[in-house]
Design a protein around this motif. Structure first.
Motif, short mmCIF file in Angstrom:
data_model
loop_
_atom_site.label_atom_id
_atom_site.label_comp_id
_atom_site.label_asym_id
_atom_site.label_seq_id
_atom_site.Cartn_x
_atom_site.Cartn_y
_atom_site.Cartn_z
N THR A 106 0.87 -1.18 0.00
CA THR A 106 0.00 0.00 0.00
C THR A 106 0.90 1.23 0.00
N LEU A 107 0.30 2.38 -0.16
CA LEU A 107 1.08 3.58 -0.44
C LEU A 107 2.13 3.93 0.62
N THR A 108 1.70 4.06 1.86
CA THR A 108 2.66 4.52 2.87
C THR A 108 3.76 3.48 3.10
N ALA A 134 1.53 18.74 3.71
CA ALA A 134 1.39 17.48 2.97
C ALA A 134 0.41 16.57 3.70
N PHE A 135 -0.08 15.58 3.02
CA PHE A 135 -0.96 14.58 3.63
C PHE A 135 -0.28 14.02 4.88
N PRO A 136 -1.04 13.88 5.98
CA PRO A 136 -0.41 13.49 7.25
C PRO A 136 0.46 12.23 7.18
N SER A 137 0.00 11.23 6.44
CA SER A 137 0.78 9.99 6.38
C SER A 137 2.18 10.26 5.84
N ASP A 138 2.28 11.14 4.87
CA ASP A 138 3.58 11.48 4.29
C ASP A 138 4.43 12.23 5.31
N TYR A 219 8.26 11.02 -5.66
CA TYR A 219 6.93 11.63 -5.58
C TYR A 219 5.88 10.67 -5.04
N ASP A 220 4.99 11.25 -4.25
CA ASP A 220 3.78 10.56 -3.85
C ASP A 220 2.71 10.93 -4.85
N LEU A 221 2.28 9.96 -5.63
CA LEU A 221 1.37 10.24 -6.73
C LEU A 221 -0.08 9.84 -6.43
N ALA A 222 -0.43 9.79 -5.14
CA ALA A 222 -1.78 9.38 -4.75
C ALA A 222 -2.86 10.10 -5.55
N HIS A 223 -2.69 11.42 -5.72
CA HIS A 223 -3.73 12.21 -6.39
C HIS A 223 -3.39 12.51 -7.84
N ALA A 224 -2.30 11.96 -8.31
CA ALA A 224 -1.90 12.22 -9.70
C ALA A 224 -2.15 10.99 -10.57
N TRP A 242 2.20 5.20 -5.24
CA TRP A 242 0.81 5.65 -5.33
C TRP A 242 -0.12 4.61 -4.73
N CYS A 243 -1.36 5.03 -4.52
CA CYS A 243 -2.39 4.08 -4.11
C CYS A 243 -3.33 3.90 -5.30
N SER A 244 -4.19 2.91 -5.24
CA SER A 244 -5.01 2.60 -6.42
C SER A 244 -6.50 2.78 -6.15
C1 LIG Z 1 -4.57 8.99 0.11
C2 LIG Z 1 -3.19 9.37 0.47
C3 LIG Z 1 -2.42 8.58 1.34
C4 LIG Z 1 -2.98 7.35 1.98
O1 LIG Z 1 -1.99 6.42 2.29
P1 LIG Z 1 -2.29 4.85 2.46
O2 LIG Z 1 -0.99 4.31 2.83
O3 LIG Z 1 -2.81 4.36 1.14
O4 LIG Z 1 -3.33 4.69 3.51
C5 LIG Z 1 -1.11 8.98 1.59
N1 LIG Z 1 -0.60 10.09 1.04
C6 LIG Z 1 -1.32 10.89 0.21
C7 LIG Z 1 -0.72 12.13 -0.38
C8 LIG Z 1 -2.64 10.56 -0.08
O5 LIG Z 1 -3.35 11.35 -0.88
#
Ligand SMILES: *Cc1c(COP(=O)(O)O)cnc(C)c1O
Length: 421
Positions: A106-108, A134-138, A219-224, A242-244
């Motif tokens: 998964t993405l993170t 940035a998105f908190p997970s990042d 790059y984190d391409l979650a939204h790209a 990225w996530c899918s």
């Molecule tokens: C949606 C999103 C995530 C979510 O991370 P997961 O590991 O898939 O839960 C992380 N970063 C960004 C920038 C996101 O948009």
């Protein structure tokens, strides 16, 4: 140039009739509201379910019951090589070569695994440059990676903020900050499209500048991903993930993806954590000591493929293949411009669109910043069966996605806003 749009239902329906991608809408399941399909503008958060997923999932369950362990080789899509199903189609979505992409984890998790390879601070070079907010997970990923290497995040992380009075970060500010950090910079790691504003960054230029000071660019391409055409290989990007489950419609927690440029992926000396699935396929089952990474991004895999979690990805990438990234983008530019045109006609509500107005600086999403009454508007939308996304403290995000949204959807949204007293 003002687009020749019209704010009428008739006009919107006419546009749908001539839209070559309109039939794709039929291939998705829409949540229901009072017995009707909702107007769904949350494809940037969780994409809708392709109708084919149910059937394909049942097929996989049947193969499991029928073959047990032999399904690894005898299933319709043998599980042993299941992850290879995605390479061809992913290369077109992200602009890569076959060996540069892999669907995994998964993405993170992928962000961490790739940082273990590409964030190797040494001596004076230990800083990471990222976008503020940035998105908190990042943020958590970078904070803890920095700590793992014994640095203080306050010192080691450079955050680029918008200029006073603006909501957007100028590409030039990122470029200048990279040059300023110079030999202290180990890694540039930003979101390709900012999740909050919908801003798309100039990844090619940022990458080139990062390389000019000796830093990596990831790059984190979650939204790209699946939203804008990307050319990761040609842009010389070092790595991306990225996530899918957002634009790529592959279901909650769906399998993520990673890109590693071939110049790194084929370098066995570059450190990566090992697992049997990343090992050279020829010696994987010899059960010997000594990790031998296979070629390419696939060598970052740890475990065998989570097949059930990949079924929706398989279904969804088929639709991307059939629709075509270029066709999707062409429609997206126009559909979002139509939504923008309609929103600009709404003068009685206190909001501004904070997403860039230039089409090449954004994907499908528009973010509406309310000075007041945002929550009230959001509730009216929800009551009328319009699914948008509320971001505290005052933003409504909407993504008219080209795969299944229509011009009529945009008009319905406009109508709902106009109905707010
Ligand atoms: C949606 C999103 C995530 C979510 O991370 P997961 O590991 O898939 O839960 C992380 N970063 C960004 C920038 C996101 O948009």
């Amino acid at each position: 140039m003002s687009a020749p749009f019209e704010a009428s239902l008739h006009y919107a329906q006419e546009q749908d009739q001539t839209d070559i991608l309109f039939p794709f809408r039929e291939r998705f399941l829409f949540p229901q509201h009072n017995g009707e399909d909702v107007v769904y503008f949350c494809g940037n958060s969780l994409g809708l379910q392709p109708k084919s997923v149910g059937y394909l999932m049942e097929k996989e369950l049947r193969d499991w019951s029928r073959y047990g362990v032999e399904g690894h080789f005898r299933a319709g899509n043998p599980w042993f090589s299941y992850h290879h199903l995605f390479e061809d189609r992913l290369t077109k979505v992200v602009g890569a070569q076959k060996e540069e992409v892999v669907a995994m984890n998964t993405l993170t998790v992928n962000l961490h695994l790739l940082m273990l390879s590409f964030y190797r601070p040494q001596g004076k070079r230990y800083k990471i440059l990222m976008e503020a907010g940035a998105f908190p997970s990042d943020q958590y990923a970078m904070e803890t990676q920095v700590r793992m290497h014994g640095y203080d995040p306050e010192d080691a992380i450079i955050e680029i903020t918008p200029k006073a009075g603006s909501h957007l970060i100028e590409d030039i500010d990122i470029i200048n900050a990279i040059k300023e950090a110079d030999g202290a910079l180990a890694l540039v790691l930003i979101g390709g499209v900012n999740y909050y504003t919908g801003q798309f960054f100039d990844l090619e230029n940022i990458t080139r500048t990062a390389h000019s000071v000796g830093a990596y660019a990831g790059y984190d391409l979650a939204h790209a991903v699946g939203n804008l055409p990307l050319s990761l290989h040609d842009w010389n990007v070092d790595f991306a993930c990225w996530c899918s489950y957002k634009y790529l419609n592959s279901g909650p927690g769906g399998v993520g993806g990673a890109f590693v440029h071939e110049r790194h992926g084929n370098d066995p000396k570059l450190f990566r954590l090992g697992g049997w699935w990343g090992n050279d396929e020829k010696s994987r089952f010899k059960m010997q000591k000594g990790f031998v990474p296979q070629k390419g991004a696939a060598s970052w895999q740890m475990s065998n493929a989570p097949v059930f979690n990949m079924v929706a990805h398989n279904a969804s990438l088929d639709l991307y293949e059939k629709a075509g990234m270029k066709e999707l983008r062409d429609k997206s530019v126009r559909l979002t411009a139509y939504m923008e045109f309609l929103l600009n006609k709404v003068s009685h509500l206190p909001f501004e669109i904070i997403t860039p107005a230039e089409p090449n600086k954004r994907g499908a999403q528009l973010s509406l910043l309310f000075t007041e009454r945002g929550k009230q508007v959001f509730e009216v939308l929800t009551e009328r069966g319009i699914i948008a996304d509320w971001r505290e403290p005052n933003v409504i995000r909407i993504a008219p996605v080209p795969m299944y949204n229509s011009y009529e959807d945009c008009f319905r949204f406009y109508e709902a806003l106009m109905s707010v007293e």
